[in-house]
Design a protein around this motif. Structure first.
Motif, PDB file in Angstrom:
ATOM      1  N   UNK A 145       0.857  -1.171   0.000  1.00 41.40           N
ATOM      2  CA  UNK A 145       0.000   0.000   0.000  1.00 41.40           C
ATOM      3  C   UNK A 145       0.898   1.227   0.000  1.00 41.40           C
ATOM      4  N   UNK A 146       0.939   1.901  -1.127  1.00 38.35           N
ATOM      5  CA  UNK A 146       1.866   3.016  -1.275  1.00 38.35           C
ATOM      6  C   UNK A 146       1.109   4.300  -1.527  1.00 38.35           C
ATOM      7  N   UNK A 147       1.673   5.361  -1.009  1.00 37.55           N
ATOM      8  CA  UNK A 147       1.027   6.656  -1.174  1.00 37.55           C
ATOM      9  C   UNK A 147       2.104   7.716  -1.203  1.00 37.55           C
ATOM     10  N   UNK A 148       1.706   8.962  -1.399  1.00 37.39           N
ATOM     11  CA  UNK A 148       2.614  10.070  -1.212  1.00 37.39           C
ATOM     12  C   UNK A 148       1.756  11.249  -0.767  1.00 37.39           C
ATOM     13  N   UNK A 272      -2.037  16.323   2.739  1.00 42.32           N
ATOM     14  CA  UNK A 272      -2.274  15.003   3.319  1.00 42.32           C
ATOM     15  C   UNK A 272      -1.929  13.924   2.307  1.00 42.32           C
ATOM     16  N   UNK A 273      -2.108  12.679   2.742  1.00 40.61           N
ATOM     17  CA  UNK A 273      -1.760  11.553   1.875  1.00 40.61           C
ATOM     18  C   UNK A 273      -2.781  11.410   0.753  1.00 40.61           C
ATOM     19  N   UNK A 274      -2.329  10.919  -0.394  1.00 37.70           N
ATOM     20  CA  UNK A 274      -3.245  10.638  -1.499  1.00 37.70           C
ATOM     21  C   UNK A 274      -4.230   9.541  -1.074  1.00 37.70           C
ATOM     22  N   UNK A 275      -3.859   8.761  -0.059  1.00 36.72           N
ATOM     23  CA  UNK A 275      -4.749   7.703   0.418  1.00 36.72           C
ATOM     24  C   UNK A 275      -6.028   8.270   1.009  1.00 36.72           C
ATOM     25  N   UNK A 276      -6.037   9.575   1.339  1.00 36.48           N
ATOM     26  CA  UNK A 276      -7.255  10.191   1.867  1.00 36.48           C
ATOM     27  C   UNK A 276      -8.195  10.638   0.747  1.00 36.48           C
ATOM     28  N   UNK A 277      -7.744  10.468  -0.498  1.00 37.66           N
ATOM     29  CA  UNK A 277      -8.533  10.929  -1.644  1.00 37.66           C
ATOM     30  C   UNK A 277      -9.948  10.354  -1.609  1.00 37.66           C
ATOM     31  N   UNK A 278     -10.045   9.041  -1.318  1.00 37.80           N
ATOM     32  CA  UNK A 278     -11.355   8.386  -1.257  1.00 37.80           C
ATOM     33  C   UNK A 278     -12.225   8.969  -0.154  1.00 37.80           C
ATOM     34  N   UNK A 279     -11.654   9.087   1.044  1.00 34.69           N
ATOM     35  CA  UNK A 279     -12.392   9.611   2.196  1.00 34.69           C
ATOM     36  C   UNK A 279     -12.888  11.030   1.940  1.00 34.69           C
ATOM     37  N   UNK A 280     -11.993  11.869   1.430  1.00 38.43           N
ATOM     38  CA  UNK A 280     -12.359  13.268   1.187  1.00 38.43           C
ATOM     39  C   UNK A 280     -13.522  13.328   0.209  1.00 38.43           C
ATOM     40  N   UNK A 281     -13.440  12.559  -0.879  1.00 43.12           N
ATOM     41  CA  UNK A 281     -14.497  12.551  -1.881  1.00 43.12           C
ATOM     42  C   UNK A 281     -15.826  12.108  -1.297  1.00 43.12           C
ATOM     43  N   UNK A 282     -15.748  11.102  -0.417  1.00 46.82           N
ATOM     44  CA  UNK A 282     -16.983  10.563   0.152  1.00 46.82           C
ATOM     45  C   UNK A 282     -17.578  11.502   1.200  1.00 46.82           C
ATOM     46  N   UNK A 283     -16.710  12.243   1.924  1.00 44.36           N
ATOM     47  CA  UNK A 283     -17.190  13.023   3.062  1.00 44.36           C
ATOM     48  C   UNK A 283     -17.664  14.428   2.686  1.00 44.36           C
ATOM     49  N   UNK A 284     -17.003  15.050   1.710  1.00 43.68           N
ATOM     50  CA  UNK A 284     -17.427  16.398   1.318  1.00 43.68           C
ATOM     51  C   UNK A 284     -18.825  16.323   0.712  1.00 43.68           C
ATOM     52  N   UNK A 285     -19.683  17.306   1.002  1.00 50.58           N
ATOM     53  CA  UNK A 285     -21.042  17.265   0.451  1.00 50.58           C
ATOM     54  C   UNK A 285     -21.023  17.319  -1.084  1.00 50.58           C
ATOM     55  N   UNK A 286     -22.046  16.747  -1.666  1.00 54.96           N
ATOM     56  CA  UNK A 286     -22.229  16.769  -3.121  1.00 54.96           C
ATOM     57  C   UNK A 286     -22.166  18.210  -3.617  1.00 54.96           C
ATOM     58  N   UNK A 287     -21.491  18.415  -4.739  1.00 53.03           N
ATOM     59  CA  UNK A 287     -21.505  19.754  -5.329  1.00 53.03           C
ATOM     60  C   UNK A 287     -20.325  20.619  -4.938  1.00 53.03           C
ATOM     61  N   UNK A 288     -19.602  20.226  -3.870  1.00 54.55           N
ATOM     62  CA  UNK A 288     -18.403  20.995  -3.507  1.00 54.55           C
ATOM     63  C   UNK A 288     -17.277  20.555  -4.428  1.00 54.55           C
ATOM     64  N   UNK A 289     -16.703  21.517  -5.125  1.00 56.41           N
ATOM     65  CA  UNK A 289     -15.607  21.187  -6.044  1.00 56.41           C
ATOM     66  C   UNK A 289     -14.286  21.211  -5.271  1.00 56.41           C
ATOM     67  N   UNK A 341      -5.547  -2.945  -9.944  1.00 57.86           N
ATOM     68  CA  UNK A 341      -6.565  -1.935 -10.217  1.00 57.86           C
ATOM     69  C   UNK A 341      -7.662  -1.976  -9.157  1.00 57.86           C
ATOM     70  N   UNK A 342      -8.082  -3.179  -8.800  1.00 55.11           N
ATOM     71  CA  UNK A 342      -9.125  -3.310  -7.771  1.00 55.11           C
ATOM     72  C   UNK A 342      -8.672  -2.649  -6.476  1.00 55.11           C
ATOM     73  N   UNK A 343      -7.444  -2.946  -6.078  1.00 59.49           N
ATOM     74  CA  UNK A 343      -6.891  -2.430  -4.813  1.00 59.49           C
ATOM     75  C   UNK A 343      -6.826  -0.911  -4.823  1.00 59.49           C
ATOM     76  N   UNK A 344      -6.351  -0.349  -5.947  1.00 59.38           N
ATOM     77  CA  UNK A 344      -6.255   1.105  -6.033  1.00 59.38           C
ATOM     78  C   UNK A 344      -7.627   1.749  -6.033  1.00 59.38           C
ATOM     79  N   UNK A 345      -8.590   1.086  -6.680  1.00 59.04           N
ATOM     80  CA  UNK A 345      -9.927   1.658  -6.768  1.00 59.04           C
ATOM     81  C   UNK A 345     -10.559   1.754  -5.396  1.00 59.04           C
ATOM     82  N   UNK A 346     -10.492   0.636  -4.651  1.00 57.24           N
ATOM     83  CA  UNK A 346     -11.240   0.611  -3.398  1.00 57.24           C
ATOM     84  C   UNK A 346     -10.522   1.332  -2.270  1.00 57.24           C
ATOM     85  N   UNK A 347      -9.221   1.540  -2.361  1.00 56.12           N
ATOM     86  CA  UNK A 347      -8.521   2.158  -1.237  1.00 56.12           C
ATOM     87  C   UNK A 347      -8.046   3.583  -1.483  1.00 56.12           C
ATOM     88  N   UNK A 348      -7.581   3.891  -2.668  1.00 47.30           N
ATOM     89  CA  UNK A 348      -6.969   5.204  -2.875  1.00 47.30           C
ATOM     90  C   UNK A 348      -5.453   5.108  -2.895  1.00 47.30           C
TER      91      UNK A 348
END
Lengths: 447, 296
Positions: A145-148, A272-289, A341-348
């Motif tokens: 599991x790699x990130x930057x 922050x880590x790119x691994x937070x990309x998934x969390x951030x996308x899921x947590x920010x309300x719809x419509x926030x760019x 690909x599966x791993x990157x998709x589901x984790x970030x």
């Protein structure tokens, strides 16, 4: 306590199922895999294990979370001393040198060759693999599991404040922060005392050494030098920004860490880590760019590649031969492009092999939301060839070094302490730790 | 001299004591020997040859200014925390002992915090007492930085002491309530007839008779404050030793250095110092405090 009871119960369950299944199937070789991830990502690891178990009939991997990277290392050590180590264990970046000097593992290359797998080792991105390889480039563990680190921008807030484009330099970030402040945003940028983006990534992309001896790759006699590099300039810049109330400290101790501060739109910028990309996308309300960019550099700096973070998989020595066949099969399985690909998709986390990345790019993975932007991490990690300052960090006692610097940052940004003398003190204390580490492994050589 | 009857056989008593001796050997003396060994060598985490370094580990510990700071705050912690916890437990026990309406419910309520693990309590308090959110944020609205454990070391130390008190007051309460119930009712009733109020009765009759229980709690609570695993958990879940080393209690440093820093030898040396310190404190307690305790 609870964990071991659970594990015992699970082991019992497995034993029962194996017994029941015995007449139908030939005996499976079972082996253990310990990992540190928890929560959502921990469940994804379990899913990967299940996929492997379903894919073949010869081996059964038993995956157990140890609830944290540090506890995984501690438990692995305790288990190894008691000769009950797992076949595969996940060790975080800071524990790499301890593992290397332990002689308690089977090198990645040897394991795969012994078990008849032909791996194209050049397929791993050198910017990632070198963190886990010897100075001469031989990979000892498997990047998993790699990130930057990247910088996150709230583009909706930027629009309202009249900021155009994504800032690339710290000067531009300061400009953007000023405009955000003028537009009424109380906290333009959030930061905490995590040394990973502030010290480690910053030093790499600015081509500054963290320690002598090529950040420790060339010998155990390395000394920390961050008190004499541009790191100090960065801290001064942050202090100035803090005084102007443009950068704001957000920590757990204050009530909110940077990621929740960003996702609750309290603050508009964070590193922050790119691994937070998934969390951030899921947590920010719809419509926030929002968007990510490579970490900013100071104006006029020739940007270098950033450092990989995360963990790698180590195969432990002293297990029965049959388990190594299983371990090799598992490591081969998770390196297949569709699994990558599966791993990157589901984790970030990012793909660690060139073919994995290429196939994801070809499938259009990075073209649209919510995965758009994650390619920035690969770009950041592969920007330049790895050099002494950008290859990685190979220092003993590194967890404590991080802690010393974090304490210094607390003193600087919470208690108004002098920047130079605080960092000088942290460096001095870190170097004492490094000398003790060198003495503990007297006579050992890094190759 | 008193006449004593002696069992002639030697192996039988030893056999009876054997399970207990084995347990002590296995879980106390064996680890202590390992710690002794590690404190004088440089132990590599994964095992292997360890070099004998004599007193180097101790020298390193004693030459560290932050270590002495850690000793000082540990002593403050192990005095303020236990004394307040015992005091609160005593007040609560005295109140519940009066058997006013609802005391059964309160008895249950007061014991409850003890059932919560230190780290979990720490986590909860981190939200309650965080300076920018939660209840404590209201204090800072009156005046900025009135309460800020992320900024001031003294606040942070008070913060972990509060969690300690919250957790252990329930424990001391159980013991003190049990102690109070063995105080003869007739004494209290007689005092009441003579016209002394509840507070007078508490000071003159109940507390003196509770002295053995109070002494027991003092010794165990102080030891808990110095080395309790919950003490580590509380610090770990809240301040993590910060800000700027302000809450690095000795036990937190030891666990952190051993298991985060993998410096088994340095941590072993510190453990021995801590054991010595507890011995000194316990000695003081028995030498000077216990004299004033009457068991009969």
């Amino acid at each position: 306590m609870k964990n071991s009871a659970l594990r015992a119960a699970l082991a019992g369950l497995f034993a029962a199922t194996t017994l029941a299944a015995a007449p139908a199937f030939a005996e499976k070789t079972k082996f253990e895999f310990w990992y540190g991830n928890t929560g959502d990502i921990g469940e994804r690891v379990q899913e990967a294990c299940k996929k492997f178990n379903d894919s073949q009939a010869d081996f059964e991997i038993v995956c157990t979370s140890q609830n944290g990277y540090d506890t995984t290392l501690q438990n692995t050590i305790a288990a190894y001393r008691a000769k009950k180590q797992p076949a595969i264990t996940q060790i975080y970046d800071a524990g790499t040198l301890d593992m290397m000097l332990s002689k308690a593992f089977v090198p990645a290359k040897k394991l795969m060759a012994d078990n008849g797998y032909k791996i194209d080792w050049d397929n791993y991105f050198p910017g990632i693999a070198n963190y886990y390889a010897t100075g001469s480039g031989e990979l000892l563990s498997f990047p998993f599991n790699s990130s930057t680190a990247v910088i996150y921008y709230n583009m909706s807030a930027f629009e309202k404040a009249g900021v155009t484009g994504k800032p690339q330099t710290w000067e531009e970030v300061a400009e953007a922060a000023k405009k955000l402040k003028a537009a009424g945003y109380e906290c333009p940028m959030a930061f905490n005392f995590d040394t990973w983006p502030l010290m480690e990534q910053f030093s790499a992309i600015h081509d500054q050494p963290i320690a002598t001896e090529g950040n420790g790759y060339k010998g155990l006699n390395a000394e920390l030098v961050v008190n004499k590099t541009k790191f100090i300039d960065e801290l001064k810049f942050f202090k100035k920004m803090q005084d102007e109330k443009l950068f704001v400290v957000k920590t757990k101790q204050l009530g909110m860490d940077i990621v929740p501060a960003f996702t609750s739109q309290t603050c508009q910028i964070m590193m922050s880590s790119i691994a937070d990309h998934g969390t951030v996308g899921k947590t920010l309300p719809e419509g926030v760019k929002w968007d990510v960019a490579m970490l900013p550099v100071f104006k006029g700096t020739e940007r270098k590649k950033s450092l990989v973070g995360g963990a790698s998989l180590w195969v432990m020595a002293g297990r029965p031969e049959a388990e190594y066949k299983g371990a090799a099969a598992f490591l081969n399985f998770i390196a297949q492009p569709d699994m990558v690909q599966w791993w990157s998709t589901v984790t970030g986390y990012i793909p660690v092999t060139k073919t994995g990345f290429e196939s994801m790019k070809k499938n259009g993975f990075y073209d649209k939301a919510p995965y758009k932007g994650r390619e920035i991490a690969i770009e950041s990690l592969t920007l330049t060839q790895p050099t002494d300052t950008t290859r990685g960090i190979r220092l003993g006692n590194f967890t404590q070094i991080r802690k010393e610097v974090t304490s210094a940052l607390e003193a600087i940004y919470m208690q108004n302490a002098d920047i130079q003398s605080s960092i000088d003190q942290a460096v001095e204390r870190s170097n004492q730790g490094l000398r003790r580490f060198e003495k503990t492994y007297a006579g050992e050589k890094l190759n | 001299m008193e006449k004593r009857s002696v069992f002639k056989s030697t192996w039988l008593p030893i056999l009876f004591a054997a399970p207990q001796l084995l347990l002590i050997l296995l879980f106390f003396y064996w680890p202590v020997t390992a710690v002794l060994n590690w404190a004088f060598t440089l132990e590599p985490p994964f095992g292997g040859a360890a070099e004998f370094v004599g007193l180097d580990n101790f020298k390193e510990v004693f030459n560290d200014q932050l270590y002495w700071h850690s000793v000082m705050i540990s002593i403050i912690f192990a005095i303020c925390g236990p004394l307040t916890a015992i005091f609160i437990g005593l007040v609560l026990a005295l109140a519940v002992d009066r058997e006013l309406p609802g005391s059964g419910f309160f008895r249950f309520l007061y014991i409850l915090p003890f059932a919560v693990a230190g780290p979990a309590g720490g986590m909860a308090f981190r939200f309650i007492l965080s300076p920018e959110r939660g209840l404590a944020a209201m204090l800072n609205e009156i005046q900025p930085d009135l309460w800020n454990p992320a900024k001031y070391g003294s606040h942070a130390l008070a913060f972990v002491i509060i969690i300690f008190i919250w957790k252990w007051a329930g424990y001391t309460f159980i013991f003190l309530l049990a102690g109070l119930q063995s105080v003869p009712r007739s004494l209290i009733e007689a005092a009441a007839m003579d016209g002394s109020g509840p507070i007078r009765r508490a000071i003159d009759i109940q507390v003196p008779l509770l002295a053995p229980t109070l002494f027991f709690l003092l010794v165990t609570m102080m030891t808990e404050g110095f080395v309790g695993s919950d003490t580590f958990g509380m610090v770990h879940a809240t301040t993590r030793g910060g800000p700027n080393h302000a809450t690095e209690l000795m036990v937190y440093r030891i666990v952190d250095e051993a298991f985060q820093g993998l410096n088994y030898s340095g941590a072993s040396a510190q453990s021995l110092v801590l054991i010595g310190l507890i011995m000194i404190f316990t000695f003081i307690q028995f030498r000077f405090v216990e004299r004033r305790v009457h068991y009969k």
